[in-house]
Design an enzyme around this catalytic site. Structure first.
Site, PDB file in Angstrom:
ATOM      1  CE  LYS A 129      -4.455  -1.283   0.329  1.00  0.00           C
ATOM      2  NZ  LYS A 129      -5.545  -0.748  -0.505  1.00  0.00           N
ATOM      3  CB  SER A 143      -1.072  -8.116  -1.166  1.00  0.00           C
ATOM      4  OG  SER A 143      -1.990  -8.802  -0.336  1.00  0.00           O
TER       5      SER A 143
END
Length: 301
Positions: free
Chosen positions: A49, A300
């Site tokens: 992110k 992720s």
């Protein structure tokens, strides 16, 4: 508009901020394909992110920067926004649901953001962030449905191709769809023969339902251990990018995600949260046609 040039620009901006995470072989996780892991769980903030958040914030005007930024997040986007804003000397407020993991709340504070805990779910935190944005004039940093955020996430696609040009398929977790939008766009622009598969938790299949219904679908509720991808509704940008550049979307159960988390710990000595392990679960449980292929699972976070 999202372009390949914008993703390359994001890679340039991020070169001293985001790690070029390792791509490691994981032969013990699957006997059916050559499996590799793109280890964004080892990113500076523990997830991908930071890429999108930093690139978005780096492109703000002086006037926008002076007013500060605001975001909503269950944890990973929060830390990315906090790091990015602090590195650029910008005030940041992050609204988080009061049930967010304590570690992520504390990390967000330690990275320099003011945290506003909101009773309820992510959607309640989002509503509070929008309310505060209107009051303060701060810039809202969307966690996924923003083309500069998507461009930042797309740098992972460039890295995968740089690290393994002959990859056959890439499996990407999907929450709101910002990650797969950027990765799929970058990969398909450079090599349209590479397959890009998305994976969602079966208890939060908002993009899966939207693509199969051919319209954006908002779920009544979501329920999954993978809090990082527990999103009720994809965005208009991400829906269109996934529809155009994604090859298929599959779902995995919480039990399958749990098995993937455990396999990553036992066989690879890697810690991944539920969202990050979803891609590995899709490969382990034969959800996508990757037999005999060279496959990258994007871990992720």
């Amino acid at each position: 508009m999202l372009t390949l040039d914008k993703i390359y620009h994001a890679a340039f901006v991020l070169k001293d901020v985001a790690r070029k995470t390792d791509l490691i072989e994981a032969p013990k996780l699957s006997k059916d394909c050559q499996l590799y892991l793109k280890t964004e769980n080892l990113q500076a903030t523990g997830s991908f992110k930071v890429r999108g958040a930093y690139y978005k914030i780096s492109q703000l005007s002086e006037e926008e920067s002076a007013k500060g930024v605001i975001a909503c997040s269950a944890g990973n986007h929060a830390q990315g926004v906090a790091l990015a804003a602090t590195r650029r000397g910008i005030k940041s407020i992050v609204c988080m649901p009061d049930g967010a993991p304590i570690m992520k709340v504390e990390n967000t504070k330690n990275l320099g953001a003011e945290v506003c805990l909101v009773p309820g779910t992510y959607d309640d935190a989002h509503d509070k962030a929008v309310e505060l944005q209107e009051e303060t004039g701060m810039t809202f940093i969307h966690p996924y449905d923003d083309e500069q955020v998507i461009a930042g996430q797309g740098t992972i696609g460039l890295e995968i191709l740089d690290q393994m040009a002959d990859v056959d398929a890439v499996i990407v977790p999907i929450g709101g769809g910002g990650l797969i939008s950027g990765v799929a766009f970058a990969i398909k622009q450079l090599n349209p023969n590479i397959k890009v598969y998305g994976v969602q938790a079966s208890g939060a299949p908002s993009m899966y339902e939207s693509i199969h219904n051919d319209k954006i679908t908002c779920l009544d509720s979501v329920s999954t251990i993978a809090d990082g991808i527990a999103v009720k509704e994809p965005g208009p940008h991400t829906f269109e990018y996934v529809k155009k550049y994604g090859d298929d979307i599959v779902t995995v159960t919480d039990d399958e995600i749990s098995a993937a988390i455990l396999a990553l710990i036992e066989k690879q000595k890697l810690i991944a949260e539920g969202a990050g392990a979803a891609s590995v679960a899709a490969a382990m449980f034969h959800k996508v046609p990757v037999e005999g292929k060279k496959v990258v699972c994007l871990v992720s976070g």
